[in-house]
Design a protein around this motif. Structure first.
Motif, PDB file in Angstrom:
ATOM      1  N   ALA A 173       0.817  -1.212   0.000  1.00 25.53           N
ATOM      2  CA  ALA A 173       0.000   0.000   0.000  1.00 25.53           C
ATOM      3  C   ALA A 173       0.849   1.260   0.000  1.00 25.53           C
ATOM      4  O   ALA A 173       0.427   2.308   0.512  1.00 25.53           O
ATOM      5  N   ASN A 174       2.070   1.189  -0.575  1.00 24.65           N
ATOM      6  CA  ASN A 174       2.878   2.374  -0.807  1.00 24.65           C
ATOM      7  C   ASN A 174       2.546   2.938  -2.187  1.00 24.65           C
ATOM      8  O   ASN A 174       2.425   2.186  -3.159  1.00 24.65           O
ATOM      9  N   TYR A 175       2.399   4.250  -2.250  1.00 22.13           N
ATOM     10  CA  TYR A 175       2.024   4.898  -3.514  1.00 22.13           C
ATOM     11  C   TYR A 175       3.257   5.132  -4.377  1.00 22.13           C
ATOM     12  O   TYR A 175       4.292   5.593  -3.896  1.00 22.13           O
ATOM     13  N   LYS A 176       3.107   4.829  -5.684  1.00 22.56           N
ATOM     14  CA  LYS A 176       4.210   4.979  -6.620  1.00 22.56           C
ATOM     15  C   LYS A 176       3.739   5.651  -7.904  1.00 22.56           C
ATOM     16  O   LYS A 176       2.560   5.581  -8.265  1.00 22.56           O
ATOM     17  N   LEU A 177       4.693   6.280  -8.579  1.00 22.58           N
ATOM     18  CA  LEU A 177       4.449   6.887  -9.881  1.00 22.58           C
ATOM     19  C   LEU A 177       5.527   6.409 -10.837  1.00 22.58           C
ATOM     20  O   LEU A 177       6.712   6.687 -10.642  1.00 22.58           O
ATOM     21  N   ALA A 178       5.117   5.661 -11.871  1.00 16.46           N
ATOM     22  CA  ALA A 178       6.042   5.208 -12.911  1.00 16.46           C
ATOM     23  C   ALA A 178       5.935   6.154 -14.103  1.00 16.46           C
ATOM     24  O   ALA A 178       4.830   6.456 -14.566  1.00 16.46           O
ATOM     25  N   VAL A 179       7.080   6.628 -14.596  1.00 20.42           N
ATOM     26  CA  VAL A 179       7.124   7.536 -15.741  1.00 20.42           C
ATOM     27  C   VAL A 179       7.585   6.741 -16.954  1.00 20.42           C
ATOM     28  O   VAL A 179       8.734   6.287 -17.018  1.00 20.42           O
ATOM     29  N   LEU A 180       6.683   6.565 -17.914  1.00 19.19           N
ATOM     30  CA  LEU A 180       6.976   5.799 -19.121  1.00 19.19           C
ATOM     31  C   LEU A 180       7.353   6.736 -20.250  1.00 19.19           C
ATOM     32  O   LEU A 180       6.590   7.657 -20.592  1.00 19.19           O
ATOM     33  N   ASP A 181       8.551   6.544 -20.832  1.00 23.56           N
ATOM     34  CA  ASP A 181       8.928   7.235 -22.065  1.00 23.56           C
ATOM     35  C   ASP A 181       8.264   6.488 -23.216  1.00 23.56           C
ATOM     36  O   ASP A 181       8.600   5.329 -23.501  1.00 23.56           O
ATOM     37  N   THR A 182       7.301   7.128 -23.869  1.00 23.30           N
ATOM     38  CA  THR A 182       6.483   6.416 -24.841  1.00 23.30           C
ATOM     39  C   THR A 182       7.190   6.179 -26.167  1.00 23.30           C
ATOM     40  O   THR A 182       6.715   5.368 -26.975  1.00 23.30           O
ATOM     41  N   GLU A 183       8.307   6.850 -26.416  1.00 23.13           N
ATOM     42  CA  GLU A 183       9.056   6.593 -27.645  1.00 23.13           C
ATOM     43  C   GLU A 183       9.898   5.328 -27.519  1.00 23.13           C
ATOM     44  O   GLU A 183       9.930   4.488 -28.418  1.00 23.13           O
ATOM     45  N   SER A 184      10.575   5.168 -26.389  1.00 20.19           N
ATOM     46  CA  SER A 184      11.414   3.990 -26.175  1.00 20.19           C
ATOM     47  C   SER A 184      10.681   2.854 -25.484  1.00 20.19           C
ATOM     48  O   SER A 184      11.196   1.737 -25.386  1.00 20.19           O
ATOM     49  N   ASN A 185       9.452   3.130 -25.001  1.00 19.19           N
ATOM     50  CA  ASN A 185       8.646   2.163 -24.266  1.00 19.19           C
ATOM     51  C   ASN A 185       9.407   1.606 -23.057  1.00 19.19           C
ATOM     52  O   ASN A 185       9.411   0.407 -22.785  1.00 19.19           O
ATOM     53  N   THR A 186      10.036   2.519 -22.320  1.00 20.04           N
ATOM     54  CA  THR A 186      10.764   2.135 -21.109  1.00 20.04           C
ATOM     55  C   THR A 186      10.334   3.033 -19.953  1.00 20.04           C
ATOM     56  O   THR A 186      10.010   4.215 -20.146  1.00 20.04           O
ATOM     57  N   ILE A 187      10.329   2.455 -18.760  1.00 18.01           N
ATOM     58  CA  ILE A 187      10.064   3.244 -17.561  1.00 18.01           C
ATOM     59  C   ILE A 187      11.378   3.895 -17.140  1.00 18.01           C
ATOM     60  O   ILE A 187      12.325   3.202 -16.763  1.00 18.01           O
ATOM     61  N   ILE A 188      11.427   5.217 -17.223  1.00 20.75           N
ATOM     62  CA  ILE A 188      12.681   5.924 -16.974  1.00 20.75           C
ATOM     63  C   ILE A 188      12.858   6.280 -15.499  1.00 20.75           C
ATOM     64  O   ILE A 188      13.975   6.573 -15.060  1.00 20.75           O
ATOM     65  N   ARG A 189      11.765   6.271 -14.739  1.00 26.72           N
ATOM     66  CA  ARG A 189      11.899   6.522 -13.302  1.00 26.72           C
ATOM     67  C   ARG A 189      10.629   6.096 -12.587  1.00 26.72           C
ATOM     68  O   ARG A 189       9.524   6.227 -13.135  1.00 26.72           O
ATOM     69  N   THR A 190      10.780   5.563 -11.391  1.00 24.81           N
ATOM     70  CA  THR A 190       9.639   5.247 -10.529  1.00 24.81           C
ATOM     71  C   THR A 190       9.795   6.002  -9.216  1.00 24.81           C
ATOM     72  O   THR A 190      10.771   5.807  -8.494  1.00 24.81           O
TER      73      THR A 190
END
Length: 378
Positions: free
Chosen positions: A190-207
């Protein structure tokens, strides 16, 4: 399948149960008619069709478009996303998801029929879009809470799946802007997280990991990312990030008597000229679910506009009760826009748009043949 849990567009039927909150220091409105009216575009519906209304404030007139007839948009559509001038209406029927993309300026429409068919392997929970891609948030495999993103390239029809995290607890509204898809969820602890997806490379660049603090996110007109983080009380930390580099630009602490949900609050908050313009929630069972408010970061003043009084004025003018359905802050005119529904009879649903000044003056009420559900960012 766990069900497509995108927030239903016909929010006027459920909005009073979605909002919980309270107010402080009310400021009563005064009638006014000499202020310059804002330009705005609003989407909504009645019992038959989906509509778009473009209002020109300088001319005090508007154009009405029937999107059901022009773009075959069913009034039962699931959700609406906006990227620049393109509106994407997601819908579900006969086991498949479809979408209509409409340029709200030119009216040009693209039909994406049955782009994804439901299977036992995935349970879709939301849909989002960019300029040239669709995104689906899903749980997989059947019965688990492993969280993933499917990206569908509209030019090539290529489909790519990406795992976000195993065994998540809950997921929230996503937000797309300028090549970044912001995905908010809470993990197994129950820890809140935010994943940032770079939509060009389809990779999560930071959580980002916020722990027990609830992150609420929106993007300003300059393309920077604001995050409010708090623990369901009135105290918040505001952090402003460069959306591309994710570097911190500014941090501040503030306190308002308002609870923000996790995930995107793009339609609920805006910051301009050192002020927060936000949707204030009234404590239920109030007949008025929400209304405009401002918080001044310099003076620390929190101003709650007296929405019950404004609603009373409009109801006396119409001779009918109204239900509030939509909210927006118009930065160009420094006014608040509030949509409402009015049930004329059992077969007739209409509505309108109320324009309110920052000081709380009722500037204008425009009657419409439909109930607004979403103001478009112009």
């Amino acid at each position: 399948m766990k069900g497509y849990r995108i927030l239903g567009v016909f929010c006027l039927l459920i909005i009073s149960t979605l909002f919980l909150g309270c107010t402080n220091d009310d400021f009563g409105p005064e009638m006014a008619s000499e202020d310059q009216m804002p330009d705005y575009t609003v989407i909504g519906q009645n019992f038959q069709n989906v509509y778009q209304y473009n209002y020109d404030g300088s001319l005090d007139e508007g154009d009405l478009f029937n999107l059901t007839l022009e773009s075959n948009i069913n009034r039962e559509y699931l959700t609406l996303r906006q990227v620049s001038r393109v509106l994407t209406f997601f819908s579900f029927a006969a086991g498949s998801f479809s979408a209509v993309q409409r340029n709200y300026i030119t009216g040009e429409s693209t039909f994406l029929n049955e782009f994804y068919t439901v299977s036992n392997e995935r349970s879709v929970t939301w849909g989002a879009s960019s300029e040239n891609k669709l995104f689906l948030g899903f749980f997989s495999p059947e019965g688990s809470t492993n969280y993933g993103i499917r990206t569908i390239d509209l030019a090539t029809d290529q489909e790519i799946d990406l795992n976000v995290e195993f065994n998540v607890n809950d997921v929230f509204e996503p937000l797309y802007s300028d090549g970044r898809l912001l995905i908010t969820y809470s993990d197994q602890q129950a820890n809140y997280k935010l994943a940032v997806l770079d939509t060009e490379s389809n990779t999560i660049i930071r959580t980002f990991d916020f722990g027990k603090l609830i992150p609420s996110i929106f993007i300003n007109k300059e393309g920077d990312m604001f995050i409010f983080s708090g623990n369901s009380s009135s105290d918040y930390q505001l952090t402003l990030y460069d959306l591309q580099t994710l570097d911190v630009i500014r941090q501040d602490l503030f306190s308002i008597n308002r609870y923000f949900f996790a995930g995107s609050i793009q339609s609920e908050a805006s910051i301009s000229n050192e002020k927060l313009y936000y949707l204030n929630l009234y404590a239920q069972p109030s007949l008025i679910p929400f209304g405009p408010a401002t918080y001044d970061f310099i003076t620390k003043e929190n101003r709650i506009i007296d929405m019950p009084f404004i609603v009373q004025q409009v109801q006396e003018e119409l001779g009918l009760d109204i239900e509030l359905t939509a909210f927006d802050y118009n930065e160009e005119s420094n006014t608040f826009l509030v949509g409402y529904a009015k049930f004329v009879d059992v077969e007739t649903l209409e509505g309108g748009v109320i324009v309110i000044s920052e000081e709380g003056r009722l500037l204008k009420n425009t009657n419409l043949k439909f109930a607004p559900t979403r103001f478009i960012d112009n």
